[in-house]
Design an enzyme around this catalytic site. Structure first.
Site, short mmCIF file in Angstrom:
data_model
loop_
_atom_site.label_atom_id
_atom_site.label_comp_id
_atom_site.label_asym_id
_atom_site.label_seq_id
_atom_site.Cartn_x
_atom_site.Cartn_y
_atom_site.Cartn_z
N GLY A 280 -13.43 -62.20 40.14
CA GLY A 280 -14.60 -61.38 40.46
C GLY A 280 -14.60 -60.05 39.73
O GLY A 280 -13.84 -59.85 38.78
N ARG B 63 -13.35 -57.13 40.33
CA ARG B 63 -12.08 -56.42 40.14
C ARG B 63 -11.26 -57.09 39.05
O ARG B 63 -10.71 -56.43 38.18
CB ARG B 63 -11.28 -56.33 41.45
N CYS B 64 -11.20 -58.41 39.08
CA CYS B 64 -10.45 -59.13 38.04
C CYS B 64 -11.00 -58.86 36.65
O CYS B 64 -10.28 -58.90 35.67
CB CYS B 64 -10.52 -60.64 38.26
N MET B 65 -12.33 -58.64 36.58
CA MET B 65 -12.97 -58.50 35.26
C MET B 65 -12.88 -57.09 34.70
O MET B 65 -13.56 -56.78 33.72
CB MET B 65 -14.45 -58.89 35.36
N ASN C 50 -12.85 -59.88 46.22
CA ASN C 50 -12.43 -59.23 44.97
C ASN C 50 -13.39 -58.11 44.58
O ASN C 50 -14.06 -58.17 43.54
CB ASN C 50 -12.33 -60.30 43.87
#
Ligand SMILES: NC(=O)NCCC[C@H](N)C(=O)O
Length: 392
Positions: A377, A379-381, A334
């Site tokens: 991770g 990217r998700c955040m 990620n």
């Protein structure tokens, strides 16, 4: 756009872990320190960081807008009318707008408000349940409730109840925050649909190619819908739909596959069966129809749609049978790309990070002991709002 984890994290307790879509409870002060370090890493590398909760409070500055938002939020929290609705509304309106937004994200416990009358359902069915409004512990994964594509955005109908209210904030941010209101932001798809879509599945590969996961969180029907809208009104002429396993460890495409350069990607080796994976290329057809081609060679598909002679697929954990799933579990695939060939990753995924460096990628590592417990991770955040045109 980020969200600094707040009190919503401390409103999670073991009985509701599964329903809240997390596997553990981060230790909040350290999660906040780690998150501040993440934000600083972005700023130090030229990124303007916006905060979701602040944008939401700014969007609700007008009393009428705030009232309308609150009615919708209360209804979506299970209190469309009645004594609990009235008490919650009075309680939330007694706060300043930022405190109200933070409180809604954090959740409202039953013992915070006084109600004279509760319904039979609340008395008989939910007596031991501690919340009138559930916390939103996944709010720090700003990637998912929405996604910007070209000159527009999707405001997502998310799969699980635990996350569905998050995108109501987005709707108000886009409609009423002065940064976005009346600036021509096209809504490719709003949140009022039955079919499901989440931003972690939405990967912008270029100014005309869009990839999307057919996953636990994004359904094929929603993909057809978004493809139709993009083909009609945008520069996008290619949608690559990639079928990934439907499970919690790989809930979104970006948990197993991310773009990190013009011709380089990270990929979790477990989704590829000898390099093969069910992939569908969608193009506009005749009379508004959509043409679909089925393929299985991901590398060839990427070379074709991106018009590159060779694509470098970098395996998470260097493809090792133990390291790869361990690092993928902690979001080793990620990566957040902040420029072609420049990424932000979790420090704990050191095998994947070293491999990225060997492939010429500039890696900024961020701390990850607590943040990773939420199962997402870098990217998700993060949710990009504006992308520079890097076409070459
Ligand atoms: N894009 C992402 O993969 N986001 C991670 C979301 C994690 C969160 N606990 C969820 O299950 O929705």
């Amino acid at each position: 756009m980020l969200h600094r984890p707040g009190h919503e994290i401390e409103n999670v307790y073991p009985d509701i872990l599964h329903r809240m879509l997390v596997d553990d409870i981060p230790y909040l002060p350290i999660a906040q320190e780690e998150h501040d370090f993440f934000a600083k890493t972005l700023r130090d590398n030229g990124v303007e960081v916006l905060y979701f909760a602040k944008l939401a409070a700014e969007a609700l500055a007008d009393d009428q807008v705030k009232n309308e938002f609150l009615e919708k939020m209360l209804a979506e929290s299970g209190h469309a009318a009645g004594a609990v609705h009235d008490a919650l509304k009075e309680y939330l309106l007694s706060m300043d707008t930022q405190a109200m937004v933070d409180k809604i994200i954090a959740g409202v416990r039953k013992d915070e408000i006084q109600t004279k009358f509760v319904s039979l359902a609340e008395m008989a069915e939910d007596a031991d349940y501690p919340f009138f409004m559930d916390p939103m512990p996944n709010a720090y994964f700003t990637r998912d409730p929405q996604a910007s594509i070209g000159e527009g955005i999707t405001i997502n109908h998310m799969t699980f109840k635990a996350r569905q209210r998050e995108s109501l904030f987005t709707e108000y941010i886009i409609k009423h925050n002065p940064r976005f209101a009346n600036k021509g932001v096209h809504v490719w798809r709003d949140r009022y649909h039955d079919t499901r879509i989440e931003g972690g599945d939405e990967l912008v590969l270029s100014d005309h190619v869009f990839a999307i996961g057919i996953s636990q969180r994004t359904s094929a029907d929603a993909i057809m819908d978004i493809a139709r809208n993009l083909f009609k009104d945008s520069n996008y002429d290619t949608v690559v739909a990639i079928h990934i396993p439907h499970n919690h460890a790989m809930m979104h495409l970006d948990t197993v596959f991310t773009m990190i350069n013009y011709d380089q990607f990270t990929v979790h080796p477990q989704i590829l069966d000898g390099g093969k994976i069910d992939t569908y290329i969608l193009h506009p057809g005749k009379d508004g129809e959509i043409e679909i081609q089925h393929r299985t060679d991901l590398q060839k598909v990427l070379e074709e749609v991106l018009d590159k002679p060779e694509i470098d697929l970098i395996p998470t954990g260097n493809g090792d049978p133990i390291v790869a799933p361990r690092e993928q579990w902690n979001d080793g695939s990620n990566t957040l790309t902040i420029a072609p060939g420049e990424v932000v990753t979790y420090d704990r995924n050191y095998v994947s990070n070293d491999l990225l460096r060997k492939h010429g990628i500039l890696v900024h590592e961020v701390r990850s002991s607590e943040l990773s417990r939420g199962r997402g991770g870098p990217r998700c955040m993060s949710c990009p709002i504006v992308r520079e045109d890097l076409t070459k």
